[in-house]
Design a protein around this motif. Structure first.
Motif, PDB file in Angstrom:
ATOM      1  N   THR A  76       0.837  -1.204   0.000  1.00 51.35           N
ATOM      2  CA  THR A  76       0.000   0.000   0.000  1.00 51.35           C
ATOM      3  C   THR A  76       0.870   1.251   0.000  1.00 51.35           C
ATOM      4  N   MET A  80       0.514   3.883  -2.881  1.00 46.06           N
ATOM      5  CA  MET A  80      -0.202   5.094  -2.496  1.00 46.06           C
ATOM      6  C   MET A  80       0.675   6.152  -1.844  1.00 46.06           C
ATOM      7  N   GLU A  83      -0.666   8.891   0.791  1.00 45.97           N
ATOM      8  CA  GLU A  83      -2.119   9.047   0.640  1.00 45.97           C
ATOM      9  C   GLU A  83      -2.840   8.022   1.517  1.00 45.97           C
ATOM     10  N   ALA A  85      -5.899   5.630   2.499  1.00 40.95           N
ATOM     11  CA  ALA A  85      -6.994   4.942   1.827  1.00 40.95           C
ATOM     12  C   ALA A  85      -8.319   5.210   2.552  1.00 40.95           C
ATOM     13  N   PHE A 116      -2.358   6.278  -9.108  1.00 39.96           N
ATOM     14  CA  PHE A 116      -1.201   6.670  -8.316  1.00 39.96           C
ATOM     15  C   PHE A 116       0.109   6.409  -9.046  1.00 39.96           C
TER      16      PHE A 116
END
Length: 350
Positions: A76, A80, A83, A85, A116
């Protein structure tokens, strides 16, 4: 594939690796629409790097759903960055495992990776379900519920719990028209990894060329195939659920000290040979002959650091290009082409 006579399993695997590096050898196949869990009961072996890069490679051929069930959420972070989720795999699992008091079934839990990581644009599409640190607590919730169901001899509820992740991923894949699923797991069997094994058709097992990683391979294969171990016992309590097969063993960090191109160093060869012996003892767990399931990958070094830090698949790195990582300026060197061929070969055997 190849009809040559080999003096040993190691000779065969090393010769295939040489052909991959020298000639870009790969199988005459394209990825099949299956679900894979990338798993090993040890950290630092390359699970996240393989999950990220394999998702890219496979999404060039068919639409892919990628999920992170590791509480460390490294995948993740790769995709990301900082950022946060809005919805995670934990949000989807909670009501299925603990009941409707924990909310309605989460919807729209996946998003396009290209949102992303622009490098993922094109191809057939890749979608991602983020991980969550809350998964650290998840095993206690899961096994409490499984224990209650088992005490009541309720096979259907045990099966429903064990298939909770499977059903979430299948539903999401159907809605997004994804044909293959890749699950990045934690280095612990319990919780999300257990459910990932129940959700997957096959495992991809990264094994670093070191003592502890090879030992963990033996432990994993025993846990997968031994009827007296926890995984098989829960499958039986769930009504005789099938265990996943092993699709690939990826030997990682090989060749870092080698003086010969396309030839792993002596220490790496020793660990590869030991892993082959372990695999041969458990050949019934493999999709095909264990030697055809082995893939050797080099130490990704700067290319791997750039890939993870910049969310750029290794196949999209341009030799000679510069990238700033942790305030250091790194250049993609010629070795990236080796990694690209190794990843292409891995994709071709699935």
């Amino acid at each position: 594939m190849m009809q040559e006579m080999w003096t040993s399993d190691l000779d065969k695997v090393l010769e295939i690796h040489r052909r991959v590096i020298k000639d870009g050898f790969r199988r005459d196949t394209t990825p099949t629409g299956k679900s894979y869990a990338v798993s090993n009961l040890r950290g630092g072996v390359g699970k996240t790097s393989i999950s990220f890069n394999l998702a890219y490679e496979m999404s060039r051929h068919l639409p892919v759903l990628l999920a992170d069930v590791c509480p460390q959420a490294n995948l993740t972070e790769v995709i990301m960055k900082k950022e946060k989720a809005k919805v995670t795999i934990y949000n989807a699992l909670q009501p299925r495992v603990l009941g409707p008091a924990f909310g309605e079934q989460a919807k729209d839990i996946a998003f396009r990776v290209s949102q992303f990581s622009p490098s993922f644009a094109g191809g057939k599409g890749c979608y991602f379900i983020p991980g969550d640190a809350e998964l650290y607590e998840f095993p206690s919730y899961l096994y409490q519920q499984l224990g209650v169901a088992n005490t009541r001899n309720n096979t259907e509820i045990v099966r429903t719990l064990l298939w909770s992740l499977r059903d979430i991923l299948k539903t999401e894949a159907k809605e997004l028209k994804c044909e293959s699923i890749i699950i990045d797991t934690s280095p612990f069997y319990s919780g999300g990894t257990h459910l990932a094994w129940c959700a997957a058709d096959a495992l991809i097992i990264p094994v670093r060329v070191d003592e502890h990683s090879v030992e963990s391979l033996g432990l994993l294969l025993d846990l997968l195939g031994n009827k007296a171990r926890d995984f098989a016992q829960w499958n039986e309590r769930g009504g005789g659920l099938e265990a996943p097969k092993v699709a690939a063993i990826v030997m990682t960090m090989a060749g870092a000290k080698s003086q010969k191109e396309a030839t792993p160093d002596a220490a790496s060869r020793m660990f590869i040979e030991r892993a082959l012996r372990i695999a041969r003892k458990h050949s019934d767990l493999f999709v095909t002959d264990p030697t055809d399931s082995f893939v050797i990958t080099d130490d990704f070094m700067s290319a791997g650091r750039i890939s993870g830090a910049k969310s750029i698949p290794i196949s999209e790195l341009k030799v000679g290009g510069f990238h700033t990582v942790s305030e250091r300026r790194l250049q993609v060197n010629q070795s990236a082409e080796r990694y690209q061929r190794e990843l292409a070969y891995l994709t071709s055997i699935l």
